[in-house]
Design an enzyme around this catalytic site. Structure first.
Site, PDB file in Angstrom:
ATOM      1  N   SER A   9      -7.913  -3.263  10.536  1.00 20.06           N
ATOM      2  CA  SER A   9      -6.912  -3.079   9.484  1.00 20.06           C
ATOM      3  C   SER A   9      -5.716  -3.987   9.736  1.00 20.06           C
ATOM      4  CB  SER A   9      -6.454  -1.620   9.453  1.00 20.06           C
ATOM      5  OG  SER A   9      -5.403  -1.480   8.532  1.00 20.06           O
ATOM      6  N   HIS A  34      -9.694  -5.719   6.765  1.00 21.94           N
ATOM      7  CA  HIS A  34      -9.305  -4.641   5.850  1.00 21.94           C
ATOM      8  C   HIS A  34      -7.849  -4.821   5.426  1.00 21.94           C
ATOM      9  CE1 HIS A  34      -9.912  -0.668   4.055  1.00 21.94           C
ATOM     10  NE2 HIS A  34      -8.695  -0.362   4.471  1.00 21.94           N
ATOM     11  N   ASP A  36      -4.743  -3.359   3.231  1.00 22.93           N
ATOM     12  CA  ASP A  36      -4.193  -2.177   2.558  1.00 22.93           C
ATOM     13  C   ASP A  36      -3.145  -2.574   1.528  1.00 22.93           C
ATOM     14  OD1 ASP A  36      -5.494   0.149   3.798  1.00 22.93           O
ATOM     15  OD2 ASP A  36      -4.619  -0.619   5.641  1.00 22.93           O
ATOM     16  N   MET A  38      -0.672  -1.146  -1.158  1.00 24.28           N
ATOM     17  CA  MET A  38       0.014   0.091  -1.556  1.00 24.28           C
ATOM     18  C   MET A  38       1.173  -0.239  -2.493  1.00 24.28           C
ATOM     19  SD  MET A  38       0.280   1.912   2.175  1.00 24.28           S
ATOM     20  CE  MET A  38      -0.956   1.625   3.445  1.00 24.28           C
ATOM     21  N   HIS A  67      -8.266  -2.352  -0.023  1.00 28.22           N
ATOM     22  CA  HIS A  67      -8.177  -0.916  -0.317  1.00 28.22           C
ATOM     23  C   HIS A  67      -6.923  -0.688  -1.147  1.00 28.22           C
ATOM     24  CE1 HIS A  67      -7.404   3.389   1.417  1.00 28.22           C
ATOM     25  NE2 HIS A  67      -7.784   3.417   0.146  1.00 28.22           N
ATOM     26  N   MET A  69      -4.365   1.461  -2.800  1.00 28.57           N
ATOM     27  CA  MET A  69      -3.699   2.767  -2.882  1.00 28.57           C
ATOM     28  C   MET A  69      -2.594   2.624  -3.921  1.00 28.57           C
ATOM     29  SD  MET A  69      -3.774   3.561   1.181  1.00 28.57           S
ATOM     30  CE  MET A  69      -4.171   1.879   1.646  1.00 28.57           C
ATOM     31  N   MET A 142     -11.322   8.708   3.550  1.00 27.20           N
ATOM     32  CA  MET A 142     -10.076   8.654   4.330  1.00 27.20           C
ATOM     33  C   MET A 142     -10.081   9.752   5.388  1.00 27.20           C
ATOM     34  SD  MET A 142      -8.369   6.052   3.419  1.00 27.20           S
ATOM     35  CE  MET A 142      -6.864   6.387   4.354  1.00 27.20           C
ATOM     36  N   ASP A 176     -11.639   5.398   7.462  1.00 28.54           N
ATOM     37  CA  ASP A 176     -10.364   4.736   7.742  1.00 28.54           C
ATOM     38  C   ASP A 176      -9.326   5.766   8.138  1.00 28.54           C
ATOM     39  OD1 ASP A 176      -8.057   3.224   7.777  1.00 28.54           O
ATOM     40  OD2 ASP A 176      -8.095   2.699   5.653  1.00 28.54           O
TER      41      ASP A 176
END
Length: 228
Positions: A9, A34, A36, A38, A67, A69, A142, A176
């Protein structure tokens, strides 16, 4: 048998040196990176967006596992497709009304569609997204509340992984949150094959060793289950 995939990540990396951190992870044996994304609404934290993916893509050929979010994942499909994202995993909680259109658009941009669910969301909510022609190709379970790195692994989430693996033997099942050498056995034996690990990899004196431990655990669990 599904392939063991280790995806460090990048949220745990040094963002000021993202390109060299990405290169280091691939050199250490990572399969995916990975990312993230957000928006500060769906989760309280605010991280990166398409411009950062686009910048990183210029420095790596690696699979960028994004990913999302975010509250409106549909808004991100076009920019992330253009930026060079490889995978686009959205949250079922943010897409109950439009997931079919979302999956279609993700595929049309050449990205691999995935769906994620928060710890409080029942696994049954993702089943409709795995049926028919217009289905997702990955489920991200998650194992912490989404939004921040460095949280403690929630072992009770492994029941979701077990149920998914039993129902969909060839599905990519990603986990994750709080994954590392001390928790990998639980995830691997439950049937997870895509492992996202942040601080346990980036904080290790030897990241390559940690990546190897995670991979060996997944492959060992797969061999064990196939010989039963």
């Amino acid at each position: 048998m599904v392939k063991a995939i280790i995806a460090p990540s990048m949220l745990s990396s040094d963002f000021a040196n993202l390109a060299s951190e990405a290169e280091k992870m691939i050199h250490c044996g990572a399969d995916w990176l990975h990312m993230d994304i957000m928006d500060g609404h769906f989760v309280p934290n605010l991280t990166i967006g398409a411009p950062v993916i686009e910048s990183l893509r210029k420095h790596t050929k690696a699979y960028l596992d994004c990913h999302l979010m975010v509250t409106n994942p549909l808004d991100y499909v076009e920019p992330l497709g253009k930026a060079g994202a490889s995978g686009f995993t959205f949250h079922v909680e943010a897409s109950r009304d439009n997931w079919q259109e979302l999956v279609q658009r993700i595929k049309s941009k050449g990205m691999k569609p995935g769906v994620s669910l928060k710890p409080g969301t029942p696994i049954e909510e993702v089943y409709p997204l795995l049926e028919g022609e217009n289905s997702v190709e990955l489920v991200l379970v998650m194992t912490v509340e989404p939004g921040f790195g460095g949280q403690k692994f929630m072992p009770e989430m492994m029941q979701k992984v077990r149920e998914l693996r039993k129902k969909y033997p060839s599905l990519d099942i990603e986990v994750d949150g709080g994954l590392g050498p001390s928790t990998i056995e639980m995830a691997a034996s439950a049937g997870a094959n895509c492992i996202v690990a942040g601080s346990s990899v980036f904080g290790a004196p030897d990241p390559a060793h940690v990546i190897s431990v995670l991979r060996n655990s997944v492959e060992g669990a797969q061999k064990g289950s196939s010989s039963i």
